[in-house]
Design a protein around this motif. Structure first.
Motif, PDB file in Angstrom:
ATOM      1  N   PRO A   1       9.653  24.311  48.281  1.00 25.64           N
ATOM      2  CA  PRO A   1       8.467  24.562  49.096  1.00 25.64           C
ATOM      3  C   PRO A   1       7.314  25.127  48.547  1.00 25.64           C
ATOM      4  N   GLU A   2       7.472  26.327  47.602  1.00 16.70           N
ATOM      5  CA  GLU A   2       6.563  26.792  47.164  1.00 16.70           C
ATOM      6  C   GLU A   2       5.637  26.074  46.122  1.00 16.70           C
ATOM      7  N   THR A   3       6.386  25.397  45.494  1.00 19.45           N
ATOM      8  CA  THR A   3       5.635  24.614  44.280  1.00 19.45           C
ATOM      9  C   THR A   3       4.951  23.356  45.028  1.00 19.45           C
ATOM     10  N   ALA A   4       5.494  22.933  46.088  1.00 18.57           N
ATOM     11  CA  ALA A   4       4.923  21.837  46.616  1.00 18.57           C
ATOM     12  C   ALA A   4       3.664  22.180  47.301  1.00 18.57           C
ATOM     13  N   LEU A   5       3.782  23.436  48.094  1.00 18.45           N
ATOM     14  CA  LEU A   5       2.435  24.282  48.688  1.00 18.45           C
ATOM     15  C   LEU A   5       1.410  24.240  47.592  1.00 18.45           C
ATOM     16  N   TYR A   6       1.503  24.674  46.506  1.00 18.25           N
ATOM     17  CA  TYR A   6       0.712  25.040  45.464  1.00 18.25           C
ATOM     18  C   TYR A   6       0.083  23.561  44.893  1.00 18.25           C
ATOM     19  N   MET A   7       0.841  22.472  44.939  1.00 18.94           N
ATOM     20  CA  MET A   7       0.370  21.072  44.194  1.00 18.94           C
ATOM     21  C   MET A   7      -0.346  20.647  45.253  1.00 18.94           C
ATOM     22  N   GLU A   8       0.151  20.895  46.466  1.00 17.61           N
ATOM     23  CA  GLU A   8      -0.768  20.226  47.742  1.00 17.61           C
ATOM     24  C   GLU A   8      -2.147  20.854  48.004  1.00 17.61           C
ATOM     25  N   ALA A   9      -2.132  22.213  47.686  1.00 19.33           N
ATOM     26  CA  ALA A   9      -3.287  23.051  47.652  1.00 19.33           C
ATOM     27  C   ALA A   9      -4.258  22.715  46.561  1.00 19.33           C
TER      28      ALA A   9
ATOM     29  N   GLU B   1       6.753  10.880  38.244  1.00 18.01           N
ATOM     30  CA  GLU B   1       7.541  10.564  39.583  1.00 18.01           C
ATOM     31  C   GLU B   1       8.592  11.526  39.626  1.00 18.01           C
ATOM     32  N   ASN B   2       9.557  11.792  38.639  1.00 15.72           N
ATOM     33  CA  ASN B   2      10.708  12.701  38.747  1.00 15.72           C
ATOM     34  C   ASN B   2      10.311  14.062  38.839  1.00 15.72           C
ATOM     35  N   ASP B   3       9.003  14.388  38.125  1.00 10.73           N
ATOM     36  CA  ASP B   3       8.512  15.717  38.377  1.00 10.73           C
ATOM     37  C   ASP B   3       8.063  16.060  39.900  1.00 10.73           C
ATOM     38  N   TRP B   4       7.268  15.134  40.304  1.00 12.99           N
ATOM     39  CA  TRP B   4       6.839  15.470  41.489  1.00 12.99           C
ATOM     40  C   TRP B   4       7.982  15.477  42.660  1.00 12.99           C
ATOM     41  N   LYS B   5       8.853  14.578  42.507  1.00 12.84           N
ATOM     42  CA  LYS B   5      10.512  14.631  43.560  1.00 12.84           C
ATOM     43  C   LYS B   5      11.023  15.961  43.148  1.00 12.84           C
ATOM     44  N   ALA B   6      11.066  16.503  42.026  1.00  9.78           N
ATOM     45  CA  ALA B   6      11.657  17.743  41.850  1.00  9.78           C
ATOM     46  C   ALA B   6      10.855  18.909  42.678  1.00  9.78           C
ATOM     47  N   TRP B   7       9.693  19.011  42.242  1.00  7.48           N
ATOM     48  CA  TRP B   7       8.548  19.903  42.606  1.00  7.48           C
ATOM     49  C   TRP B   7       8.919  19.944  44.429  1.00  7.48           C
TER      50      TRP B   7
ATOM     51  N   TYR C   1      15.259   4.866  24.735  1.00  6.90           N
ATOM     52  CA  TYR C   1      14.641   6.106  24.370  1.00  6.90           C
ATOM     53  C   TYR C   1      15.053   7.093  25.190  1.00  6.90           C
ATOM     54  N   ARG C   2      15.729   8.183  24.276  1.00  7.34           N
ATOM     55  CA  ARG C   2      16.234   9.429  25.241  1.00  7.34           C
ATOM     56  C   ARG C   2      15.000  10.369  24.777  1.00  7.34           C
ATOM     57  N   TYR C   3      14.608  10.911  25.933  1.00  2.00           N
ATOM     58  CA  TYR C   3      13.158  11.758  25.622  1.00  2.00           C
ATOM     59  C   TYR C   3      13.758  13.028  26.918  1.00  2.00           C
ATOM     60  N   VAL C   4      13.545  14.137  26.523  1.00  2.00           N
ATOM     61  CA  VAL C   4      13.807  15.301  27.464  1.00  2.00           C
ATOM     62  C   VAL C   4      12.886  15.165  28.453  1.00  2.00           C
ATOM     63  N   THR C   5      11.746  14.727  28.510  1.00  3.34           N
ATOM     64  CA  THR C   5      10.671  14.805  29.529  1.00  3.34           C
ATOM     65  C   THR C   5      11.177  13.838  30.779  1.00  3.34           C
ATOM     66  N   HIS C   6      12.110  12.508  30.496  1.00  2.40           N
ATOM     67  CA  HIS C   6      12.382  11.809  31.518  1.00  2.40           C
ATOM     68  C   HIS C   6      13.296  12.738  32.652  1.00  2.40           C
ATOM     69  N   ASP C   7      13.958  13.600  32.042  1.00  4.12           N
ATOM     70  CA  ASP C   7      14.800  14.174  33.141  1.00  4.12           C
ATOM     71  C   ASP C   7      14.183  14.789  34.197  1.00  4.12           C
ATOM     72  N   ALA C   8      14.666  15.019  35.423  1.00  2.22           N
ATOM     73  CA  ALA C   8      14.014  15.591  36.455  1.00  2.22           C
ATOM     74  C   ALA C   8      14.043  17.289  36.135  1.00  2.22           C
ATOM     75  N   PRO C   9      12.521  17.771  36.240  1.00  2.00           N
ATOM     76  CA  PRO C   9      12.541  19.341  35.887  1.00  2.00           C
ATOM     77  C   PRO C   9      13.271  20.069  36.759  1.00  2.00           C
ATOM     78  N   THR C  10      13.238  21.438  36.700  1.00  2.00           N
ATOM     79  CA  THR C  10      13.575  22.211  37.846  1.00  2.00           C
ATOM     80  C   THR C  10      12.637  22.570  38.754  1.00  2.00           C
ATOM     81  N   PRO C  11      12.807  22.635  40.109  1.00  2.00           N
ATOM     82  CA  PRO C  11      11.658  22.543  41.008  1.00  2.00           C
ATOM     83  C   PRO C  11      10.692  23.556  40.719  1.00  2.00           C
ATOM     84  N   GLU C  12      10.983  24.490  39.927  1.00  2.00           N
ATOM     85  CA  GLU C  12      10.007  25.693  39.797  1.00  2.00           C
ATOM     86  C   GLU C  12       9.271  25.560  38.541  1.00  2.00           C
TER      87      GLU C  12
END
Lengths: 119, 817
Positions: B152-160, B142-148, B427-438
């Motif tokens: 606009p570019e990432t979102a466009l390709y995910m939606e496509a 969920e955090n990934d998708w929020k960040a993506w 549990y501290r896990y890197v992947t829980h952090d929001a990623p960069t939008p790109e």
């Protein structure tokens, strides 16, 4: 005898509707219609319905299986306690036959309520 | 009477149909509804794809949202070559053709990661779903998708991509559903960018979730600091790190206070996360090899890049191959179904490949709850509320299950069983952090890279999927970068469970991109990685991990002496069955062995081992003998660790390389003394005892069962483990410690060799097939080639009509709707 033959033919023709979206259990009412139109004695009706359903299902299965060179039927056979390719085909045929037979009997006996009886 | 018999017939017919329409329970196995499954119109027969689909035209097909027509050319391996006028169209077509071939795999992998298996499989998978949710994988996606969405570019390709998948799903009738949906009795549901995020999280989780914190904490507590340091050193002096010290870190000062919070030993074994306490030499390894050789060493004068990623081998296969062609890019490679772009591959100018970094990006923090309700906890003495996230898990045939997960500043509290040793840990896990939008940019952007600079700009998009990214270009550069998001740690921080009541125990940010270990055009003429240490100890940042000690050294030794390199010599390294661990250990063990204590019957094994060159070839018995002997020696030595495990105290076992070091240098160590005998044993006694145990076992097994391929056993199973859809009993060479890392169900998931001439030449193979359908000839058609160690030539086409006739399978045109 003639009615048995017609029953089988009608099931095979109407059964093609399953290629176009009629659910598989539509075979039951189709066989019932055949049984209604071509009244028969109990056993010959069961047998004709069975033959119609069996032939309908197994020919379609055999057609697909041949094109597939038996790859999938071999896997499904393994899945179901090691059945052979032919046993897998027969299973489909028998299930179609059971539905056809019971459907036909129901149709014939429904017809007899309205005076339609075997010659 | 007539009415009665009619009613009976009617009732029986309805009952029959009803029965055939209902799934049955036979013992523990669920049988699909027989009528649904066996009828030839919508049942499994519809999945019996024609064995020969050459030239069977599929289309033209319309896809809503497509801007311009897309041409798809399938080659004879059923690899789609996608020709589009813009990237969004190419991605949409990629979604479409991937779904066409792998829809069920995409569905089940997202269900697994998001904890939604029970929704279709019932209560038997509830524990898996709860664990997936409690480990925060859905939260992370969920955090990934929020960040993506903020890009606009990432979102466009995910939606496509989602639109492409959904265009395929939307035109399916139940007859067209992939076989597994029919078998398990459920229907496909629409795809979404969140599901792409879930697939990404499942990749990250498979590769990056490792930690030893509990076992290390226990080991420190039970053995004490001196013994701990003696048994578990972090650096293997024989190791060849990925990036050597060439003075590049001078002036980089990262001094942080040493920390090692000593917590008491805990009982009970960890249950949810794989047992990592046995060293890597004994486990199947999520590893990989990659390397690149500069033009100075190759026959063609251009660099060659090789990559083989070692993953669990399943059917349908983990990777999907494709070519993506747009006016700006022309690239070929593999990606996990559900993710747009190319993960590993090449274009006309460059090639790139991954191995896993194996650094630890996970830690556990012991929470100081304010009271029994465990809803608030103390940080630096001040109470703080936990965020309560309620997970709703749907269960087939039962009411939904609600599960409350406590989120602290560190992360979620994973275990809800009070007996679990990590019950009070977050549990501290890197992947829980929001990623960069790109953050998926790597997969989308690297395909159009032409130079080293383009590559360096593209790979930071890898974000939290930590990978060693090897690179080679036609222009002559070779490089490798240890890429990912790595915590800045004080020395030993995170080696043990951390005290979560102190904010000072938090990670100190992340290693900046410019400080990540990287190597460009080294004078030795090659770069390589095989999950070994990223750097020598002189690298100023402290890190931990599970590093491989064997494959990398072997690959280094082979590359170091190679001149006039060709693609074939690269393949020969990928297929190399030499076990460095055996080469290190066996001469010492043979030297320690007391040959006078052996019987005549032992001589046969001794002869095989004396003559052996450490090659794990499938028809030899020596590898089996060595494996048994080494393991017996190892377990007889570490009986202290085993005793703790018997008491359900999870402790670390020393690494294989450290064990060999002790066999060499410290043969009278107290650890060689067996706890269950009055005598004081030395390494010599242990090695000899283990040999005799091995000898006994070998005699019982007999020659046939000792043949390496039989002894090891290797199978590629369907994701459901159904034997019917699996390939069992395959005869393979190699082991987890050889460059050709074929274990029991793990192995090289995609062997690729790319020679950067112009035009570029590439070879590849994976043990599976492009189709996910067990009824397709393309389901497992590449397995035998892979087993034999052969490759297919990979086609990077310039135009749709450039495909050679003998490699054309079928053309498909996708049109805008």
């Amino acid at each position: 005898m003639k009615n048995s033959f017609y029953t089988i033919i009608l099931i095979l023709i109407l059964g093609q509707a399953s290629h176009f979206g009629l659910p598989w259990w539509g075979l039951a009412p189709i066989a019932a219609i055949a049984g209604w139109l071509f009244p028969q004695r109990t056993w010959s009706c069961l047998l004709a319905g069975f033959a119609g359903g069996f032939l309908l299902w197994i020919t379609v299965a055999l057609w697909l299986d041949t094109g597939n060179e038996g790859m999938l039927s071999a896997r499904i056979g393994t899945l179901f306690m090691g059945l052979s390719r032919w046993a897998v085909l027969a299973t489909s045929g028998v299930l179609g036959g059971l539905i056809g037979g019971m459907g036909c009997l129901t149709g014939t006996w429904a017809g007899s309520l309205f005076g339609r009886t075997a010659a | 009477m007539r009415v009665f018999r009619f009613l009976v017939a009617l009732l029986l017919t309805i009952l029959l149909v009803w029965q055939l329409h209902s799934p049955q329970q036979l013992g523990t196995s669920r049988i699909p509804a027989l009528g649904d499954f066996f009828n030839p119109f919508t049942g499994f027969w519809q999945n019996a794809e024609p064995a020969d689909i050459t030239g069977i035209l599929n289309g033209p097909l319309s896809i809503p949202g497509l801007k311009q027509p897309v041409q798809v050319v399938y080659d004879d391996l059923k690899v789609p070559h996608i020709f589009a006028e813009n990237l969004a169209d190419a991605i949409m077509a990629q979604g479409y053709v991937t779904a066409q071939n792998r829809l069920w795999q995409m569905d089940i992998s997202t269900r697994q990661t998001s904890g939604r298996l029970s929704e279709v499989l019932g209560a038997r998978t509830l524990h898996l779903d709860k664990l997936a949710r409690r480990r925060g994988l859905l939260f992370a996606a969920e955090n990934d998708w929020k960040a993506w969405q903020t890009s606009p570019e990432t979102a466009l390709y995910m939606e496509a991509y989602a639109a492409g998948v959904n265009a395929w799903i939307d035109q399916l009738t139940p007859a067209d559903y992939p076989l597994e949906f029919k078998l398990l009795g459920y229907a496909p549901e629409p795809w979404s960018p969140l599901k792409t995020a879930l697939v990404v999280e499942s990749m990250i989780d498979a590769l990056n979730k490792r930690d030893n914190d509990l076992a290390a904490t226990n080991s420190l507590a039970v053995f004490g600091r001196d013994t701990f340091n003696y048994l578990y050193p972090l650096w293997n002096p024989r190791q060849q790190p990925i990036v050597p010290d060439t003075g590049q870190w001078k002036g980089l000062n990262v001094s942080l206070p040493e920390m090692s919070a000593q917590l008491p030993a805990t009982t009970q074994r960890d249950t949810g996360i794989p047992d990592m306490s046995l060293p890597s030499a004994f486990r199947d390894f999520y590893g990989s090899n990659n390397w690149a050789v500069s033009g100075a060493r190759t026959r063609s004068g251009y660099p060659i890049l090789a990559n083989d990623t070692h993953l669990p081998l399943k059917l349908p296969h983990v990777w999907f191959q494709q070519q993506l062609h747009t006016p700006e890019r022309n690239c070929y490679g593999v990606v996990v179904p559900g993710v747009p772009g190319i993960a590993i591959g090449f274009n006309e100018e460059i090639a790139w490949g991954f191995t896993n970094v194996s650094q630890e990006v996970v830690d556990w923090y012991l929470i100081d709850w304010t009271d029994q309700t465990r809803t608030a906890y103390r940080i630096d003495g001040a109470p703080q509320q936990a965020d309560l996230r309620v997970e709703r898990i749907a269960v087939k045939g039962q009411p939904d299950v609600l599960d409350t997960v406590r989120y602290t500043i560190w992360g979620p509290v994973v275990y809800d069983d009070p007996e679990h040793p990590l019950y009070n840990c977050a549990y501290r896990y890197v992947t829980h952090d929001a990623p960069t939008p790109e953050s998926l940019g790597q997969f989308l952007n690297i395909g159009r890279a032409k130079t080293y600079t383009d590559y360096r700009n593209a790979i930071p998009g890898l974000d939290c999927l930590a990978q060693n990214v090897a690179f080679a270009s036609h222009s002559g550069d070779i490089a490798i970068t240890v890429e990912g998001k790595f915590p800045v740690r004080a020395r030993e921080q995170g080696r043990f469970i951390l005290d979560g009541s102190q904010s000072a125990n938090a990670w100190h940010g992340f290693v900046p991109q410019e400080d990540l270990p990287a190597l460009l055009n080294p004078s030795r003429g090659f770069v390589f990685s095989a999950n070994q240490h990223s750097t020598p100890p002189s690298y100023p940042y402290f890190y931990l991990g599970n590093f491989d000690d064997n494959r990398g050294r072997r690959i280094f030794n082979r590359l170091e002496h190679m001149q006039g390199v060709t693609a074939d010599s690269m393949k020969s390294i990928q297929l190399d069955n030499y076990n460095q661990l055996a080469a290190d250990a066996l001469p010492i063990m043979l030297q320690l062995l007391d040959r006078t204590a052996l019987e005549a019957a032992d001589q046969e094994w001794l002869k095989a081992l004396d003559a052996w060159k450490y090659e794990y070839k499938k028809d030899l018995i020596a590898p089996s003998l060595f494996e048994m002997w080494f393991q017996d020696t190892y377990l007889l030595t570490w009986d202290e660790q085993e005793a703790f495990r018997q008491q359900k105290i999870d402790v670390l076992f020393p690494e294989g390389w450290r064990f060999i070091e002790l066999l060499t240098k410290d043969t009278t160590s107290v650890f060689f003394d067996r706890r269950d005998t009055p005598e004081r044993e030395t390494a010599r006694n242990i090695v000899t005892q283990a040999f005799r145990e091995m000898s006994q076992k070998a005699r019982e097994k007999g020659q046939e069962a000792l043949t390496w391929s039989v002894f090891k056993g290797f199978a590629i199973r369907h994701l459901t483990s159904q034997a019917a859809f699996s390939r069992l009993g395959l005869q393979t060479s190699g082991s987890r410690n050889t460059p050709n890392a074929i274990g029991q169900d793990h192995g090289p998931s995609f062997r690729m060799v790319v020679e950067l001439t112009q035009p570029v030449k590439a070879w590849g193979v994976y043990p599976g097939g492009q189709s996910g359908n067990p009824g397709s000839a393309y389901y497992d058609n590449m397995i035998d080639t892979w087993v034999e160690g052969n490759y297919f030539e990979l086609l990077l086409l310039e135009r749709p009509d450039a495909i050679p006739d003998n490699r054309l399978l079928v053309r498909q045109t996708l049109l805008p709707k």
